[in-house]
Design a protein around this motif. Structure first.
Motif, short mmCIF file in Angstrom:
data_model
loop_
_atom_site.label_atom_id
_atom_site.label_comp_id
_atom_site.label_asym_id
_atom_site.label_seq_id
_atom_site.Cartn_x
_atom_site.Cartn_y
_atom_site.Cartn_z
N SER A 39 0.64 -1.08 -0.06
CA SER A 39 0.07 0.18 -0.02
C SER A 39 0.79 1.13 -0.12
O SER A 39 2.11 1.25 0.16
N ILE A 40 0.16 2.34 -0.22
CA ILE A 40 1.31 3.50 -0.41
C ILE A 40 1.66 3.90 1.07
O ILE A 40 2.70 4.29 1.07
N ILE A 41 0.82 3.69 2.07
CA ILE A 41 1.53 3.98 3.38
C ILE A 41 2.57 2.98 3.88
O ILE A 41 3.51 3.37 4.16
N ASN A 42 2.21 1.74 3.30
CA ASN A 42 3.57 0.72 3.73
C ASN A 42 4.73 1.12 2.94
O ASN A 42 5.99 1.06 3.32
N SER A 43 4.54 1.58 1.55
CA SER A 43 5.57 1.83 0.85
C SER A 43 6.38 3.05 1.28
O SER A 43 7.58 3.34 1.41
N PHE A 44 5.64 4.20 2.00
CA PHE A 44 6.44 5.23 2.50
C PHE A 44 7.18 4.83 3.75
O PHE A 44 8.42 5.06 4.01
N TYR A 45 6.62 3.91 4.73
CA TYR A 45 7.07 3.43 5.98
C TYR A 45 8.57 2.73 5.28
O TYR A 45 9.54 2.97 6.04
N TYR A 46 8.43 1.88 4.35
CA TYR A 46 9.89 1.18 4.01
C TYR A 46 10.89 1.96 3.35
O TYR A 46 11.90 1.64 3.57
#
Length: 188
Positions: free
Chosen positions: A48-55
Motif C-alpha cells: 500500500s502507499i502507506i507501507n511504501s512510505f514506511y519502507y
C-alpha cells in the motif's frame, strides 16, 4: 564469529536443522560472523502507499545510520581500506546497471544519501562549512575577513583533492589486484 550454529530451514514446507560453522570477517574494525549462504531473491509483493512510505523511510534511515557508522569508523581507526573513491563507485554503478533498474535505483538512492551527509561536513567548500561560517559570523556580529575565508577554502579544496586522489589510487590498486589474481589463477 568462529562458532558453530544450528540453522533451521524450511524447504518444501518441511523444517530441517543444519549445523554449520560461521567464519569471521573484520568489517569497520569490528569482528563479525560470516555465513556464506546464497539466497534466492524474490520480489517484494506490492505494498500500500502507506507501507511504501514506511519502507522507504526505514530504508533511508538505515542508509543514514550506516553512513554515520562508516564515518565514525574512519575517524576512530583511520582505516580507509573499506572506503571507495570515484572509480570504484562508477564500477559498482556499472555492475548495478547490469543487474537491472531496481538495483540501479537502490544504488542511486544510497549514493544520494551518502552525498547529502558528506555535504554536511563542516568544510567551507561544502554546505556544512557555510553553516559554520554563518554561525560564527552571527556569534561575532560581523563578517569574517575575505582573506581568511579564501585561505580556509583553499586548504579545504587541497584536502578534498588529496582525499579523492588517494581513494582513486586505492581503487585502481584494488581493481588491478583483482585482475592480476584472475590472470594468475588462469596459469596455475
Amino acid at each position: 564469529p568462529n562458532q558453530m550454529v544450528i540453522l533451521t530451514i524450511r524447504r518444501n514446507n518441511q523444517e530441517q536443522e543444519i549445523q554449520t560453522g560461521v567464519s569471521s570477517l573484520e568489517f569497520m574494525g569490528e569482528k563479525i560472523g560470516l555465513l556464506a549462504v546464497d539466497f534466492e531473491s524474490h520480489e517484494m509483493p506490492p505494498q500500500s502507499i502507506i507501507n511504501s512510505f514506511y519502507y522507504g523511510i526505514t530504508t533511508t534511515n538505515k542508509f543514514i545510520a550506516d553512513t554515520f557508522k562508516g564515518f565514525k569508523y574512519l575517524i576512530s581507526s583511520r582505516d580507509t581500506r573499506s572506503f571507495s573513491g570515484p572509480i570504484a563507485i562508477i564500477a559498482v554503478m556499472a555492475q548495478g546497471a547490469g543487474q537491472g533498474i531496481k538495483i540501479l535505483l537502490i544504488l542511486l538512492a544510497l549514493i544520494s544519501v551518502n552525498l547529502a551527509i558528506l555535504n554536511l561536513i563542516p568544510l567551507p567548500i561544502l554546505d556544512g562549512g557555510q553553516i559554520v561560517f554563518t554561525t560564527i559570523e552571527a556569534i561575532i556580529g560581523r563578517d569574517l575577513p575575505i582573506k581568511i575565508r579564501e585561505y580556509i577554502a583553499i586548504v579545504s579544496w587541497i584536502f578534498i583533492l588529496i582525499l579523492i586522489l588517494y581513494l582513486s589510487a586505492q581503487d585502481i590498486y584494488r581493481i588491478a589486484g583483482t585482475y592480476i589474481d584472475k590472470i594468475r589463477s588462469l596459469f596455475q
